[in-house]
Design an enzyme around this catalytic site. Structure first.
Site, PDB file in Angstrom:
ATOM      1  N   ASP A  61      64.960  31.897  72.531  1.00 53.15           N
ATOM      2  CA  ASP A  61      63.963  31.196  71.620  1.00 53.15           C
ATOM      3  C   ASP A  61      65.011  30.916  70.287  1.00 53.15           C
ATOM      4  O   ASP A  61      65.818  31.711  69.861  1.00 53.15           O
ATOM      5  CB  ASP A  61      63.049  32.473  71.125  1.00 53.15           C
ATOM      6  CG  ASP A  61      61.794  32.098  71.055  1.00 53.15           C
ATOM      7  OD1 ASP A  61      61.100  31.033  71.738  1.00 53.15           O
ATOM      8  OD2 ASP A  61      60.831  32.773  70.709  1.00 53.15           O
ATOM      9  N   HIS A  80      60.640  35.728  64.232  1.00 53.11           N
ATOM     10  CA  HIS A  80      61.359  36.251  65.196  1.00 53.11           C
ATOM     11  C   HIS A  80      62.325  35.114  65.484  1.00 53.11           C
ATOM     12  O   HIS A  80      62.019  33.747  65.669  1.00 53.11           O
ATOM     13  CB  HIS A  80      60.674  36.873  66.385  1.00 53.11           C
ATOM     14  CG  HIS A  80      59.946  35.444  67.023  1.00 53.11           C
ATOM     15  ND1 HIS A  80      58.729  35.140  66.710  1.00 53.11           N
ATOM     16  CD2 HIS A  80      60.307  34.788  68.333  1.00 53.11           C
ATOM     17  CE1 HIS A  80      58.233  34.181  67.597  1.00 53.11           C
ATOM     18  NE2 HIS A  80      59.153  34.063  68.565  1.00 53.11           N
TER      19      HIS A  80
HETATM   20  C1  VGL Z   1      58.280  34.619  73.352  1.00 52.28           C
HETATM   21  C2  VGL Z   1      56.564  35.006  71.808  1.00 52.28           C
HETATM   22  C3  VGL Z   1      57.108  34.194  71.157  1.00 52.28           C
HETATM   23  C4  VGL Z   1      58.950  35.161  74.761  1.00 52.28           C
HETATM   24  C5  VGL Z   1      58.691  33.805  72.397  1.00 52.28           C
HETATM   25  O1  VGL Z   1      60.123  34.872  74.775  1.00 52.28           O
HETATM   26  O2  VGL Z   1      58.191  35.318  75.536  1.00 52.28           O
HETATM   27  N1  VGL Z   1      56.962  35.520  72.990  1.00 52.28           N
HETATM   28  N2  VGL Z   1      58.122  33.516  71.170  1.00 52.28           N
HETATM   29 ZN    ZN Z   2      59.162  32.546  69.872  1.00 53.10          ZN
END
Ligand code: VGL
Ligand code: ZN
Length: 198
Positions: A61, A80
Site C-alpha cells: 500500500d 496509513h
Molecule cells: C488495506 C485498508 C486500507 C489492506 C489497505 O492492506 O488490507 N486495508 N488499506
Molecule cells: Zn490503504
C-alpha cells in the site's frame, strides 16, 4: 476449517505477499490484530519458492499523503502507508529475496486500490512469466487479500490462499471469515501448510 492437505508448490506457481507493512502490524497506524503472525509463515513459503526459482511478488500500500481513503480526506481509514514513511516499509522480519518484484498500489490520490492488480501491471507480469497459479498470503484478509484474490481469479489464475498467512481487520466481527467464504465461492482454494512437490 477449509484446511486441506499441505499445498504442493510446483512449476508455474508464483507467490504474492500482500501488504506486510509496518502500519498493518501491531503498533502501526492501521494495526491488524495478530498481523505479525503471518511473517514466519510467509518467510518459510518464500524460502521454498526461492529454492525452486519461482517468482515472488510483494505488494505494498503506497499512498500519497492526501489519499482519499484517509479519514482526514473523507475516507474510512486512519492515515496509513504514506509512500516512503516508516509505516509504509515492509516488516523488518520479512525476509524478501533480492529478486522480489515489488508492486506499489493505491498510489493515486483520488482512487482506492485494495487489489495488487488494480492500476498495476501485475497481471501482465504474471502472464509474461508463464504463471498459472498464485499462492497468496498477507494482510488484510477482508480488504487487500480479498480484492487481490478476486482479481487474480478474474485474470484467469488459479488461486491458493495460505490460511496461516492471513489475518483480518474485522471492522465488523466475522468480516474475515466472510471474506474467506466469498473467495472460496469464486473458486479460490485454501491450504494450511505447504511442501515441495517431488
Ligand atoms: C488495506 C485498508 C486500507 C489492506 C489497505 O492492506 O488490507 N486495508 N488499506
Ligand atoms: Zn490503504
Amino acid at each position: 476449517m477449509h484446511t486441506e492437505k499441505d499445498l504442493e508448490i510446483r512449476e508455474h506457481d508464483a507467490l504474492i505477499v500482500v501488504d506486510v507493512q509496518n502500519d498493518f502490524l501491531p503498533g502501526g497506524a492501521l494495526a491488524v490484530n495478530d498481523g505479525d503472525a503471518v511473517i514466519p509463515v510467509i518467510n518459510e513459503c518464500m524460502r521454498l519458492f526461492t529454492a525452486r526459482c519461482l517468482s515472488i511478488y510483494a505488494t505494498r500500500d503506497w499512498h500519497p499523503a492526501d489519499h482519499c481513503s484517509f479519514a482526514e480526506n473523507g475516507g474510512i481509514w486512519p492515515k496509513h502507508c504514506v509512500a516512503d514513511s516508516s509505516g509504509s516499509q515492509f516488516a523488518e522480519g520479512l525476509r524478501l529475496p533480492d529478486d522480489v518484484t515489488i508492486v506499489n498500489k493505491g498510489t493515486v490520490s483520488d482512487k482506492e486500490a485494495y487489489s495488487g492488480f488494480q492500476g498495476t501491471d501485475l497481471a501482465d507480469q504474471l502472464h509474461a512469466r508463464g504463471v498459472e497459479r498464485v499462492i497468496v498470503g498477507g494482510l488484510a484478509t477482508d480488504y487487500c487479500v480479498l480484492h487481490t484474490v478476486n482479481d487474480a481469479l478474474a485474470n484467469g489464475f488459479d488461486v491458493v490462499i495460505l490460511m496461516h498467512a492471513i489475518r483480518a481487520v474485522d471492522l465488523d466481527s466475522g468480516d474475515g471469515d466472510r471474506a474467506i467464504e466469498s473467495m472460496l465461492e469464486r473458486g479460490a482454494r485454501v491450504h494450511g501448510g505447504f511442501s515441495l512437490a517431488d
